[in-house]
Design a protein around this motif. Structure first.
Motif, mmCIF file in Angstrom:
data_model
loop_
_atom_site.group_PDB
_atom_site.id
_atom_site.type_symbol
_atom_site.label_atom_id
_atom_site.label_comp_id
_atom_site.label_asym_id
_atom_site.label_seq_id
_atom_site.Cartn_x
_atom_site.Cartn_y
_atom_site.Cartn_z
ATOM 1 N N GLN A 17 -3.680 -4.600 -43.205
ATOM 2 C CA GLN A 17 -4.055 -3.742 -42.077
ATOM 3 C C GLN A 17 -3.997 -4.529 -40.773
ATOM 4 O OE1 GLN A 17 -8.197 -2.512 -41.914
ATOM 5 N NE2 GLN A 17 -7.611 -0.546 -41.002
ATOM 6 N N MET A 18 -4.517 -5.757 -40.759
ATOM 7 C CA MET A 18 -4.478 -6.578 -39.549
ATOM 8 C C MET A 18 -3.049 -6.995 -39.210
ATOM 9 S SD MET A 18 -7.892 -8.962 -39.511
ATOM 10 C CE MET A 18 -7.557 -9.719 -41.085
ATOM 11 N N LEU A 19 -2.240 -7.316 -40.209
ATOM 12 C CA LEU A 19 -0.852 -7.703 -39.956
ATOM 13 C C LEU A 19 -0.069 -6.569 -39.296
ATOM 14 C CD1 LEU A 19 0.014 -9.622 -43.251
ATOM 15 C CD2 LEU A 19 -0.469 -10.613 -40.994
ATOM 16 N N ALA A 20 -0.408 -5.341 -39.646
ATOM 17 C CA ALA A 20 0.309 -4.174 -39.126
ATOM 18 C C ALA A 20 -0.243 -3.689 -37.784
ATOM 19 C CB ALA A 20 0.248 -3.044 -40.141
ATOM 20 N N ASP A 21 -1.347 -4.245 -37.338
ATOM 21 C CA ASP A 21 -2.044 -3.711 -36.172
ATOM 22 C C ASP A 21 -1.647 -4.390 -34.858
ATOM 23 O OD1 ASP A 21 -3.768 -2.207 -34.623
ATOM 24 O OD2 ASP A 21 -5.513 -3.457 -35.080
ATOM 25 N N ARG A 28 7.313 -3.867 -38.867
ATOM 26 C CA ARG A 28 7.771 -4.615 -40.039
ATOM 27 C C ARG A 28 6.822 -4.609 -41.226
ATOM 28 N NH1 ARG A 28 7.796 -10.192 -36.647
ATOM 29 N NH2 ARG A 28 5.563 -10.518 -36.582
ATOM 30 N N GLU A 29 5.612 -4.134 -41.052
ATOM 31 C CA GLU A 29 4.662 -4.074 -42.159
ATOM 32 C C GLU A 29 4.514 -2.641 -42.653
ATOM 33 O OE1 GLU A 29 3.936 -6.888 -43.351
ATOM 34 O OE2 GLU A 29 4.300 -8.153 -41.598
ATOM 35 N N ARG A 30 4.006 -2.498 -43.880
ATOM 36 C CA ARG A 30 3.775 -1.179 -44.466
ATOM 37 C C ARG A 30 2.334 -1.114 -44.964
ATOM 38 N NH1 ARG A 30 7.797 -0.191 -49.032
ATOM 39 N NH2 ARG A 30 6.382 1.557 -49.375
ATOM 40 N N THR A 90 -5.899 -11.614 -35.588
ATOM 41 C CA THR A 90 -7.309 -11.320 -35.338
ATOM 42 C C THR A 90 -7.444 -9.808 -35.288
ATOM 43 O OG1 THR A 90 -7.570 -13.354 -34.060
ATOM 44 C CG2 THR A 90 -9.208 -11.652 -33.710
ATOM 45 N N ALA A 91 -8.526 -9.288 -35.833
ATOM 46 C CA ALA A 91 -8.773 -7.847 -35.780
ATOM 47 C C ALA A 91 -8.720 -7.389 -34.334
ATOM 48 C CB ALA A 91 -10.119 -7.524 -36.406
ATOM 49 N N SER A 92 -8.105 -6.238 -34.088
ATOM 50 C CA SER A 92 -7.941 -5.759 -32.709
ATOM 51 C C SER A 92 -9.280 -5.615 -31.993
ATOM 52 C CB SER A 92 -7.167 -4.445 -32.687
ATOM 53 O OG SER A 92 -7.803 -3.468 -33.473
ATOM 54 N N THR A 93 -10.337 -5.320 -32.718
ATOM 55 C CA THR A 93 -11.667 -5.175 -32.111
ATOM 56 C C THR A 93 -12.268 -6.522 -31.714
ATOM 57 O OG1 THR A 93 -12.673 -5.222 -34.303
ATOM 58 C CG2 THR A 93 -12.181 -3.046 -33.361
ATOM 59 N N GLU A 94 -11.675 -7.613 -32.192
ATOM 60 C CA GLU A 94 -12.226 -8.954 -31.953
ATOM 61 C C GLU A 94 -11.386 -9.786 -30.994
ATOM 62 O OE1 GLU A 94 -15.098 -10.151 -33.282
ATOM 63 O OE2 GLU A 94 -15.468 -8.288 -34.355
#
Length: 153
Positions: A17-21, A28-30, A90-94
């Motif tokens: 989820q983080m790689l795709a965000d 490029r991620e699924r 890094t998580a988008s929220t962080e």
């Protein structure tokens, strides 16, 4: 407080989820349920290799960052080892709160623990903010990296 640990199979959904965000990751991620088998196989290979570590940054139990560190022996530099960092997210929220810096600092210390002579990473040239971020942490663009995508039939 942020702590770091080796990722487990249970963490894989959050990692993908983080790689795709981000803008490049979306192309490029699924990230889907269930995850494509390719992610599971890749995780199993990383997990089984003593020279690869997939590491997550956690705040309490929440995963807020990830990176992969690979340790490689070389004949150059008198037979020394290198640490290569990939898949830093890094998580988008962080973002902007120091999590990425803590991840990289942790990885540098881990490389030292493993006796590495060199710490290296690549980042897509389109990630201009990432380039500036890594330079602020003391990394220098001393080499030009080249890549070639291969089609696998």
């Amino acid at each position: 407080m942020i702590h770091f640990r080796v990722a487990t199979a249970k963490d894989l959904n959050r990692i993908v989820q983080m790689l795709a965000d981000d803008e490049l990751g979306k192309t490029r991620e699924r990230y889907e349920t269930p995850l494509p088998e390719s992610y599971i196989k890749a995780f199993e290979s990383i997990d089984a290799d003593p020279n690869n570590e997939l590491v997550v940054a956690c705040r309490d139990e929440e995963i807020i960052g990830v990176l992969q560190i690979t340790f490689t022996p070389y004949l150059t530099h008198q037979g020394s080892w290198r640490a290569t960092i990939e898949g830093v997210r890094t998580a988008s929220t962080e973002r902007g709160q120091g999590v990425g810096s803590r991840l990289i600092e942790w990885a540098i210390e881990r490389a030292k623990e493993r006796g590495c002579h060199l710490f290296q990473l690549t980042t897509d040239k389109q990630r201009e903010d990432a380039l500036r971020f890594y330079e602020r942490l003391g990394l220098k663009a001393t080499h030009e990296g080249l890549k070639m995508k291969l089609s696998i039939d």
